[in-house]
Design a protein around this motif. Structure first.
Motif, short mmCIF file in Angstrom:
data_model
loop_
_atom_site.label_atom_id
_atom_site.label_comp_id
_atom_site.label_asym_id
_atom_site.label_seq_id
_atom_site.Cartn_x
_atom_site.Cartn_y
_atom_site.Cartn_z
N ARG A 1 1.14 -1.02 0.41
CA ARG A 1 0.19 -0.30 0.23
C ARG A 1 1.28 1.45 0.13
O ARG A 1 0.66 2.18 -0.75
N LEU A 2 1.57 1.40 0.81
CA LEU A 2 2.81 2.50 0.99
C LEU A 2 3.53 2.58 -0.36
O LEU A 2 4.41 4.17 -0.84
N GLU A 3 3.58 1.51 -1.49
CA GLU A 3 4.55 1.80 -2.26
C GLU A 3 3.81 2.07 -2.98
O GLU A 3 4.42 2.57 -3.96
N LYS A 4 2.62 1.98 -3.38
CA LYS A 4 2.20 2.27 -4.10
C LYS A 4 1.10 3.26 -4.42
O LYS A 4 0.84 4.82 -5.54
N GLU A 5 1.27 4.17 -3.09
CA GLU A 5 1.52 6.06 -2.34
C GLU A 5 2.75 6.60 -2.78
O GLU A 5 3.10 7.86 -2.05
N GLY A 6 3.61 5.61 -2.91
CA GLY A 6 5.05 6.28 -3.13
C GLY A 6 6.20 6.39 -2.54
O GLY A 6 6.70 7.45 -2.13
N ALA A 7 5.86 5.68 -1.26
CA ALA A 7 6.46 5.84 0.28
C ALA A 7 7.97 5.57 -0.12
O ALA A 7 8.40 5.16 -1.31
N GLY A 8 8.72 6.44 0.00
CA GLY A 8 10.51 6.80 0.82
C GLY A 8 10.69 5.52 0.82
O GLY A 8 10.34 5.00 1.30
N PHE A 9 12.39 5.02 0.06
CA PHE A 9 13.02 3.49 0.52
C PHE A 9 13.16 3.46 2.50
O PHE A 9 12.54 2.91 2.64
N GLU A 10 13.47 5.25 3.43
CA GLU A 10 13.60 5.14 4.19
C GLU A 10 12.09 4.48 5.11
O GLU A 10 12.23 4.10 5.77
N GLU A 11 10.90 4.51 4.56
CA GLU A 11 9.99 5.04 5.38
C GLU A 11 9.10 3.58 4.97
O GLU A 11 8.78 2.34 5.86
N LEU A 12 9.71 2.66 4.04
CA LEU A 12 9.67 1.24 3.62
C LEU A 12 10.84 0.33 4.36
O LEU A 12 10.06 -0.66 5.30
N GLU A 13 11.58 1.53 4.72
CA GLU A 13 12.81 0.00 5.56
C GLU A 13 12.69 -0.21 6.99
O GLU A 13 12.60 -0.68 7.76
N ARG A 14 11.42 1.08 7.54
CA ARG A 14 11.22 1.32 8.92
C ARG A 14 10.25 -0.16 9.01
O ARG A 14 10.55 -0.68 10.59
N LEU A 15 9.54 -0.16 7.86
CA LEU A 15 8.50 -1.15 8.37
C LEU A 15 9.07 -2.27 8.13
O LEU A 15 8.23 -3.78 8.91
N THR A 16 9.84 -3.32 7.87
CA THR A 16 10.77 -4.50 7.65
C THR A 16 12.28 -4.25 8.75
O THR A 16 12.63 -5.44 8.37
N VAL A 17 12.53 -3.55 8.72
CA VAL A 17 13.95 -3.78 9.42
C VAL A 17 13.76 -4.63 11.03
O VAL A 17 12.34 -4.89 11.59
N GLY A 18 13.81 -5.97 11.06
CA GLY A 18 13.88 -7.27 11.87
C GLY A 18 12.80 -7.72 11.75
O GLY A 18 12.48 -8.59 12.42
N SER A 19 12.33 -8.02 10.20
CA SER A 19 11.00 -8.29 10.42
C SER A 19 11.73 -10.39 9.56
O SER A 19 10.24 -10.53 10.06
N LEU A 20 12.13 -9.90 9.57
CA LEU A 20 12.20 -11.46 9.08
C LEU A 20 12.80 -12.19 10.21
O LEU A 20 12.42 -13.33 10.26
N ARG A 21 13.66 -11.77 11.52
CA ARG A 21 14.19 -12.42 12.56
C ARG A 21 12.26 -12.82 13.32
O ARG A 21 12.62 -13.13 13.27
N ASN A 22 11.31 -11.65 13.59
CA ASN A 22 10.45 -11.60 14.22
C ASN A 22 9.99 -12.49 13.61
O ASN A 22 8.71 -13.21 14.24
N ALA A 23 9.32 -12.97 12.55
CA ALA A 23 8.96 -14.01 11.89
C ALA A 23 9.48 -15.68 11.78
O ALA A 23 8.70 -16.43 11.97
N VAL A 24 10.69 -15.85 11.64
CA VAL A 24 11.18 -17.03 12.10
C VAL A 24 11.49 -17.64 13.10
O VAL A 24 11.59 -18.32 13.45
N ILE A 25 12.23 -16.76 14.69
CA ILE A 25 12.63 -16.55 15.32
C ILE A 25 10.92 -16.89 15.84
O ILE A 25 10.90 -17.18 17.10
N ASP A 26 10.90 -14.73 16.24
CA ASP A 26 9.36 -15.30 16.97
C ASP A 26 8.05 -15.69 16.75
O ASP A 26 7.26 -15.70 17.95
N GLY A 27 8.63 -16.23 15.42
CA GLY A 27 7.09 -16.94 15.16
C GLY A 27 5.41 -15.50 14.75
O GLY A 27 4.42 -16.09 14.42
N ASP A 28 6.27 -14.59 15.29
CA ASP A 28 5.77 -13.13 14.20
C ASP A 28 5.34 -13.07 12.60
O ASP A 28 5.44 -12.52 12.17
N VAL A 29 4.13 -14.26 11.93
CA VAL A 29 3.76 -14.20 10.70
C VAL A 29 2.83 -13.46 9.99
O VAL A 29 2.39 -13.53 9.34
#
Length: 307
Positions: A242-270
């Motif tokens: 949704r943010l990409e579609k609205e033209g959000a910048g790289f920093e804003e998008l990056e903030r959304l995903t920082v640590g997100s892979l670890r959160n899913a793999v290790i903590d189970g936040d899917v």
């Protein structure tokens, strides 16, 4: 089954487990190697001492060859490049960059170097730089992807280089294995199916998300900023798109995903984590041991290839 890859790595079956960040630790790598394939430890962005420990722990669990996947964009890539030499690792696969500057050192240490490529041009460049083989990875793969499909990329890379080619992307059973061999590959690299292996440290929620996935549940985020990543659709990926579609910048998008892979793999936040998985997730229906996975793939492939 003998190919140039089984000879090169000293393995029984031409199956390599993908070096997935957070997922591919020493438990998984050792289990795949013990099953006759080549297990890989995913160094990702881990500091050198963490990777060293992983290598030493893997050696306690297997006396078979295993490798390390080095992400060349990692701030610790230089350090890890030396550690694999010091620890006597047999195979290094590389992603996100050109391993050229380490090639001489790795070769002198007898390490087989296998870059992951998403184009013919890169495959040729890697062959010229001294790579022993390449992994031609199609856009069906989970995680960071290129744009060509496995079906189109593999035969073109096979035609363009003399070194052996390993096919990756959208392969999870003996049918995919046999298809890759028909395209000229001499081994396959499999990621998503090994995420649900019994020996894999992935959180149960992550495994279940893959097992319950349907054919259309995968989507790609990050196309707008040149960092496309394939994952399973969830709250986070929808918000990102949704943010990409609205033209959000790289920093804003990056903030959304920082640590997100670890959160899913290790903590189970899917829901809010990034569940990286390939398009083949819809084919994967149960958790099995690495030995069962490898043997089932080989049995099915051999029947198909000898019929």
């Amino acid at each position: 089954m003998k190919t140039r890859i089984t000879e090169l790595f000293g393995i029984e079956y031409p199956i390599i487990q993908g070096g997935m960040a957070w997922v591919a630790d020493y438990h998984l790598a050792a289990a795949v190697s013990n099953a006759g394939g080549l297990g890989l430890i995913g160094a990702a962005s881990a500091p050198g001492d963490v990777v060293r420990t992983q290598i030493r722990e893997a050696k306690k669990l297997t006396d078979k060859p295993f490798g390390v996947n080095i992400m060349l964009l990692s701030p610790y890539a230089e350090e890890v490049a030396h550690i694999v030499v010091e620890e006597g690792v047999k195979v290094v696969t590389t992603g996100a960059g050109n391993p050229g500057k380490y090639m001489e050192m790795w070769k002198a240490a007898g390490i087989k170097v296998v870059p992951v490529v998403a184009s013919v041009a890169l495959a040729k460049m890697m062959e010229k730089a001294g790579a022993d083989a390449v992994v031609a990875e199609g856009t069906e793969s989970g995680g960071h992807i290129g744009s060509a499909t496995t079906m189109t990329l593999v035969p073109q890379v096979v035609d363009a280089v003399e070194i052996p080619v390993i096919a990756a992307g959208g392969i999870a059973d003996g049918r995919g294995f046999a298809a890759a061999m028909m395209l000229g590959a001499e081994a396959v690299q499999i990621g998503t199916r090994f995420c649900v292996a019994a020996e894999c440290i992935c959180h149960e929620n992550y495994k279940q998300k893959i097992i319950k996935a349907k054919d259309i549940d995968s989507e790609v985020t990050g196309r707008s900023n040149g960092h496309p990543i394939r994952c399973l659709r969830n709250q986070m990926s929808r918000e990102y798109l949704r943010l990409e579609k609205e033209g959000a910048g790289f920093e804003e998008l990056e903030r959304l995903t920082v640590g997100s892979l670890r959160n899913a793999v290790i903590d189970g936040d899917v829901k809010n984590g990034t569940v990286m998985a390939g398009q083949i997730a819809g084919l994967i229906k149960k958790e099995q041991s690495c030995k069962e996975i490898v043997e089932e793939i080989m049995e099915q492939a051999e029947k198909l290839m000898h019929c």
